[in-house]
Design a protein around this motif. Structure first.
Motif, short mmCIF file in Angstrom:
data_model
loop_
_atom_site.label_atom_id
_atom_site.label_comp_id
_atom_site.label_asym_id
_atom_site.label_seq_id
_atom_site.Cartn_x
_atom_site.Cartn_y
_atom_site.Cartn_z
N VAL A 122 -5.19 2.19 -0.20
CA VAL A 122 -4.67 3.82 -0.32
C VAL A 122 -5.50 4.57 -0.74
O VAL A 122 -5.50 5.66 -0.89
CB VAL A 122 -4.19 2.98 -1.75
CG1 VAL A 122 -3.99 3.95 -2.95
CG2 VAL A 122 -3.34 2.75 -2.00
N TRP A 123 -7.01 4.77 -0.85
CA TRP A 123 -7.74 5.10 -0.94
C TRP A 123 -8.05 5.94 0.28
O TRP A 123 -8.16 8.19 -0.17
CB TRP A 123 -9.52 4.51 -1.31
CG TRP A 123 -10.49 4.60 -1.01
CD1 TRP A 123 -11.54 5.81 -0.25
CD2 TRP A 123 -11.14 5.69 -2.28
NE1 TRP A 123 -12.72 6.08 -0.64
CE2 TRP A 123 -12.34 6.46 -1.82
CE3 TRP A 123 -10.81 6.59 -3.11
CZ2 TRP A 123 -13.23 7.25 -2.07
CZ3 TRP A 123 -11.49 7.66 -3.83
CH2 TRP A 123 -12.02 7.93 -3.68
N TRP A 140 -5.92 -1.19 -1.62
CA TRP A 140 -6.25 -0.28 -2.73
C TRP A 140 -7.52 0.08 -1.57
O TRP A 140 -7.56 1.57 -1.31
CB TRP A 140 -6.88 -1.12 -3.73
CG TRP A 140 -6.44 -1.27 -4.88
CD1 TRP A 140 -5.71 -2.91 -5.49
CD2 TRP A 140 -5.83 -0.26 -5.24
NE1 TRP A 140 -4.77 -3.04 -6.14
CE2 TRP A 140 -5.05 -1.17 -6.36
CE3 TRP A 140 -5.15 0.69 -5.49
CZ2 TRP A 140 -4.17 -0.81 -7.04
CZ3 TRP A 140 -4.59 1.72 -6.68
CH2 TRP A 140 -3.85 0.89 -7.69
N LEU A 161 1.12 6.49 -7.16
CA LEU A 161 0.84 7.45 -7.23
C LEU A 161 0.93 9.20 -7.17
O LEU A 161 0.41 9.90 -7.89
CB LEU A 161 -0.56 7.20 -6.04
CG LEU A 161 -1.22 6.44 -7.16
CD1 LEU A 161 -2.65 5.83 -6.85
CD2 LEU A 161 -2.00 5.74 -7.80
N ARG A 220 -5.32 9.02 -0.13
CA ARG A 220 -6.33 9.78 -1.66
C ARG A 220 -5.95 11.67 -1.73
O ARG A 220 -5.22 11.79 -2.54
CB ARG A 220 -7.73 10.07 -1.94
CG ARG A 220 -8.97 10.13 -0.51
CD ARG A 220 -10.05 9.77 -1.56
NE ARG A 220 -11.31 10.35 -1.08
CZ ARG A 220 -11.57 9.42 0.36
NH1 ARG A 220 -11.01 8.47 0.61
NH2 ARG A 220 -12.50 10.57 1.03
N SER A 231 0.86 -1.20 0.11
CA SER A 231 -0.53 -0.04 -0.21
C SER A 231 0.72 1.24 -0.07
O SER A 231 0.66 2.66 -0.76
CB SER A 231 -1.62 -0.23 1.26
OG SER A 231 0.06 0.06 2.37
N VAL A 254 -8.89 3.85 -8.03
CA VAL A 254 -8.74 3.66 -6.70
C VAL A 254 -10.55 3.00 -5.85
O VAL A 254 -10.14 2.41 -5.06
CB VAL A 254 -7.44 4.60 -5.88
CG1 VAL A 254 -7.21 4.17 -4.68
CG2 VAL A 254 -5.98 4.94 -6.91
#
Length: 324
Positions: free
Chosen positions: A295-296, A292, A249, A299, A242, A276
């Protein structure tokens, strides 16, 4: 004697890997005279001392803080004396004389300016990460719709849905490529100097694509040299998956912020966020563990990209009078 090549490496908590990579280069690449320059990004694990002990002829710069990949490479390049700079990751191992293979091709074809080879998995197959396509909105649309994942899993769909990794490229013959990876990059020192090195806005990821875009404006034509082969462990200092995705990103969002128009960059960030969100949402719906989801939640961090660089720290340097 002035070396032909300056091998540049950035170390961050990869003491054993760095020493092993440098040893492999020394033993596997006797055909070309090269010097070694290592910048240690405040590893705190004795990396700098271990490198100095194993390679007393190397130039080692030890930083008091981690400044990231591109900025550390810029510092390494300041010590370089060779006509060519060879950037190599510490989590790699050459297959044959990779230095001579790259230099021989570059000497015969100096017009390209930037060169890479084939980066391989442990089993000898291409890891598809030594060269890349330049970012496009079509690429980010495929990511937003989840199609890039299908393109990665099904080879026939790759050229359409996952163009970033250039899955349709024949890597067994020399050919021009849009951009090359900083994991294995040979670049003329005068070109690197003219570009002022890597753009310092990046901490990690996408700075190599940025460099290639700017080099193209100077007439460079990046090329892949198949005879130069390097096994790549990949992501040795990037931490958890992650965390690595977040850094990737941040690099992508920094690139579009710097190189695209504001409207196009905003569209790209929206598509990236949609991709994402799709992956994180599906994982949550199916109650599966997935990076993910983390990761979200992060953001706001990666959508902003990397922040402006801080002033450069004072170095601690040991520079020898001789090379390998």
């Amino acid at each position: 004697m002035t070396p032909t090549v300056s091998v540049l490496m950035v170390s961050y908590r990869t003491r054993e890997l760095t020493v092993r990579a440098l040893s492999a280069l020394r033993d596997s690449c006797p055909g070309t005279t090269f010097e070694t320059i290592v910048v240690d990004n405040a590893s705190g694990d004795g990396s700098a001392a271990a490198i100095r002990g194993a390679f007393p002829a190397a130039t080692v710069e030890e930083l008091p803080e981690n400044v990231g990949f591109g900025r550390a490479m810029n510092r390494a390049a300041r010590h370089a004396r060779g006509d060519w700079l060879l950037l190599v990751n510490p989590d790699t191992e050459p297959e044959g004389d990779v230095v001579s293979a790259l230099v021989a091709y570059a000497t015969a074809h100096p017009e390209h300016g930037i060169y890479t080879g084939r980066t391989l998995h442990a089993d000898g197959t291409d890891d598809m990460r030594s060269c890349f396509a330049l970012p496009t909105l079509r690429q980010y649309l495929a990511f937003a719709l989840g199609l890039s994942t299908l393109g990665r899993r099904f080879r026939r769909l790759g050229p359409v849905f996952n163009p970033e990794e250039l899955p349709g490229y024949d890597r067994t013959t020399a050919r021009e490529v849009p951009a090359v990876s900083g994991c294995l990059m040979l670049v003329r020192r005068d070109l690197f100097t003219a570009l002022d090195g890597f753009t310092p806005d990046y901490f990690m990821y996408s700075e190599d694509i940025d460099l290639c875009v700017r080099a193209r404006e100077h007439g460079a034509r990046p090329v892949l040299v198949p005879e130069a082969r390097l096994r790549h462990l990949g992501g040795a200092s990037a931490g958890t998956s992650s965390r690595k995705i977040v850094m990737l990103l941040r690099g992508k969002c920094t690139f579009v912020r710097l190189r695209w128009t504001p409207a196009r960059a905003a569209t790209a960030r929206t598509l990236i966020a949609a991709g994402v969100g799709l992956r994180g949402g599906l994982a949550a719906l199916l109650r599966r563990k997935s990076p993910w989801r983390e990761v979200w939640r992060a953001r706001r961090v990666w959508l902003a990209g990397w922040p402006a660089p801080a002033p450069a720290p004072a170095p601690v340097i040991k520079a020898p009078s001789t090379s390998f």
